[in-house]
Design an enzyme around this catalytic site. Structure first.
Site, PDB file in Angstrom:
ATOM      1  N   TRP A 159       0.847  -1.196   0.000  1.00 32.08           N
ATOM      2  CA  TRP A 159       0.000   0.000   0.000  1.00 32.08           C
ATOM      3  C   TRP A 159       0.884   1.249   0.000  1.00 32.08           C
ATOM      4  O   TRP A 159       1.885   1.321   0.709  1.00 32.08           O
ATOM      5  CB  TRP A 159      -0.896  -0.038   1.240  1.00 32.08           C
ATOM      6  CG  TRP A 159      -1.761   1.167   1.437  1.00 32.08           C
ATOM      7  CD1 TRP A 159      -2.565   1.770   0.525  1.00 32.08           C
ATOM      8  CD2 TRP A 159      -1.932   1.906   2.656  1.00 32.08           C
ATOM      9  NE1 TRP A 159      -3.229   2.840   1.088  1.00 32.08           N
ATOM     10  CE2 TRP A 159      -2.854   2.944   2.403  1.00 32.08           C
ATOM     11  CE3 TRP A 159      -1.396   1.780   3.933  1.00 32.08           C
ATOM     12  CZ2 TRP A 159      -3.248   3.854   3.373  1.00 32.08           C
ATOM     13  CZ3 TRP A 159      -1.794   2.693   4.911  1.00 32.08           C
ATOM     14  CH2 TRP A 159      -2.709   3.717   4.621  1.00 32.08           C
ATOM     15  N   LYS A 178     -13.434   0.140   5.253  1.00 34.02           N
ATOM     16  CA  LYS A 178     -13.991  -0.681   4.184  1.00 34.02           C
ATOM     17  C   LYS A 178     -15.174  -1.527   4.647  1.00 34.02           C
ATOM     18  O   LYS A 178     -16.241  -1.502   4.040  1.00 34.02           O
ATOM     19  CB  LYS A 178     -12.901  -1.597   3.598  1.00 34.02           C
ATOM     20  CG  LYS A 178     -11.624  -0.879   3.171  1.00 34.02           C
ATOM     21  CD  LYS A 178     -11.872   0.124   2.076  1.00 34.02           C
ATOM     22  CE  LYS A 178     -10.589   0.645   1.470  1.00 34.02           C
ATOM     23  NZ  LYS A 178      -9.723   1.397   2.369  1.00 34.02           N
ATOM     24  N   ASP A 188      -1.397  -5.639   9.129  1.00 34.70           N
ATOM     25  CA  ASP A 188      -2.296  -4.554   8.743  1.00 34.70           C
ATOM     26  C   ASP A 188      -3.587  -5.208   8.262  1.00 34.70           C
ATOM     27  O   ASP A 188      -3.603  -5.869   7.227  1.00 34.70           O
ATOM     28  CB  ASP A 188      -1.669  -3.716   7.630  1.00 34.70           C
ATOM     29  CG  ASP A 188      -2.518  -2.507   7.241  1.00 34.70           C
ATOM     30  OD1 ASP A 188      -3.599  -2.319   7.840  1.00 34.70           O
ATOM     31  OD2 ASP A 188      -2.095  -1.749   6.344  1.00 34.70           O
TER      32      ASP A 188
END
Length: 449
Positions: free
Chosen positions: A173, A290, A254
């Site tokens: 990311w 999300k 993560d």
């Protein structure tokens, strides 16, 4: 003479010349036809350069400026409906209505956040009956979504493990490197993506983790790896855990997509739970952007699994100490939403149903894109890697030049590493996207990865 901060503007025949960035002062002296004005007010920010645009958020800015009706924004990882509109979960609306009915205040939260949220988020991640929770061996702090949680943990690493290095997957990311750079934590990359197979370079990953200095921190994506969408298999996770345990590394997960990748909260947390079951101490950053669609609420947590309750208490105290000058205390609105949804059996069931529907829509789009590519591309290229990926992203294998062709010719906005967000794609647009990918792959300048 004036100091170096001063500049002269020379006026000749009514015209003036002045150095950019300086404002001409009032004092003037007339020497015949030449008038000289002393400029003494130079900005203290003259040495501040213009920052480059964010590679992800900048995509949305370019998309908005495009007036073409065919344009598609596949850059930012935010869920959209089949009509490509933002979606607020029904269960979130119910939770907010409940909060209004209760008439709750807006007082400051403690540094560690809302207690009900911290309890709910830890149970969601590890499982309510996990021994590490019953034994009080987890330090949990509510933080500012995934980014804030990662940044807080990075500050902790910098302060208490100043000699340690963080290993980050290649690719990863876009914000991971920024976070550790700003925290002054050194990092290096381990191999992850194999361009030849558009899959996982598992042997390279294992070799690089083994070669790292003992006691390194290894940043792992709990599920739905961003940007590739390529996850290790359960058997591969076991091997990764073996190597990390052997090398006395610290796993740092993560977890940004729990429940959103597969549609199952438990399945998407299985990698984390594997490491915890082995008795390892573990860092885990969480985000609810999300899976609950709480992008703007900045709600997440940092969890640290420790060897004993006493160690967990000390770690938590130092995380709080770091958070206090960083942002003082976290926001309450999103925390109450999560606590209400997870804490109410009816709403919790509705949330799981909505997650399954969101994950299902993305799976349907992924299948339709693969079908369209396979039907339209007559070259014999194997596009099945798209089906082996998981989550909201697909790593297309397109290079920067080919990605530029996607935007310049087809008005499809994406990051330059070839990642597309399937959450921003509809079934109706799959064939158009397939045409663009095929054209860019075969006719775009450059060679595909």
């Amino acid at each position: 003479m004036a100091s170096s901060a001063a500049a002269f503007a020379v006026l000749r025949g009514g015209k003036s010349e002045a150095r950019a960035g300086c404002r001409v002062g009032i004092t003037r002296k007339n020497f015949g036809r030449v008038m000289m004005a002393l400029a003494v007010d130079v900005s203290r920010f003259e040495g501040v350069p213009m920052a480059p645009p964010d590679p992800i958020l900048g995509v949305s800015e370019a998309f908005k400026a495009d007036k073409n009706d065919l344009k598609l924004n596949l850059g930012v990882g935010a869920y959209r409906t089949e009509e490509l509109q933002p979606y607020v979960l029904n269960v979130v609306k119910k939770a907010e209505t409940l909060m209004l009915e209760k008439g709750e205040n807006k007082e400051y939260l403690p540094i560690e956040g809302l207690a009900a949220f911290n309890k709910a988020t830890a149970e969601l991640l590890f499982g309510a009956d996990n021994p590490v929770l019953k034994q009080g061996r987890v330090a949990t702090l509510q933080s500012l979504s995934g980014t804030g949680s990662l940044r807080l943990a990075a500050a902790f690493i910098q302060r208490y493990f100043p000699e340690a290095k963080v290993l980050i997957s290649s690719p990863t990311w876009g914000n991971h490197k920024n976070i550790f750079n700003d925290a002054r934590v050194p990092w290096s990359e381990y191999r992850y993506y194999d361009p030849k197979t558009v899959g996982l370079d598992f042997e390279g990953m294992i070799a690089d983790i083994q070669a790292a200095p003992d006691g390194s921190f290894v940043l792992l994506h709990g599920c739905a790896h961003n940007p590739t969408g390529i996850d290790p298999t359960p058997e591969q996770w076991e091997k990764i855990a073996d190597v990390i345990q052997e090398k006395k590394h610290m796993p740092f997960f993560d977890v940004a997509y729990q429940g959103f990748a597969s549609g199952s909260l438990d399945e998407d947390a299985s990698s984390v739970r594997l490491f915890v079951e082995r008795g390892l101490e573990v860092f885990v950053a969480q985000s609810y952007s999300k899976n609950l669609g709480l992008y703007a609420e900045r709600i997440g947590a940092i969890n640290v699994v420790c060897s004993t309750p006493e160690v967990a208490n000390r770690v938590k105290s130092q995380l709080k100490r770091l958070a206090r000058p960083m942002y003082s205390n976290p926001p309450i609105h999103g925390a109450r939403i999560v606590a209400n949804v997870v804490g109410d059996p009816t709403m919790f069931g509705e949330w799981k149903q909505e997650m399954e529907e969101m994950a299902g829509r993305i799976k349907n789009v992924r299948q339709k894109l693969y079908d369209s590519l396979s039907a339209k591309d007559k070259s014999g290229k194997d596009w099945s890697f798209i089906l082996r990926q998981i989550g909201m992203f697909s790593y297309t294998g397109l290079n920067k030049t080919q990605s530029d062709n996607m935007t310049d010719k087809w008005h499809i906005y994406m990051t330059k590493d070839g990642r597309i967000s399937l959450a921003g794609l509809s079934l109706a647009k799959c064939e158009y996207l397939a045409d663009a990918i095929i054209d860019s792959f075969h006719n775009g300048l450059g060679t595909a990865k």
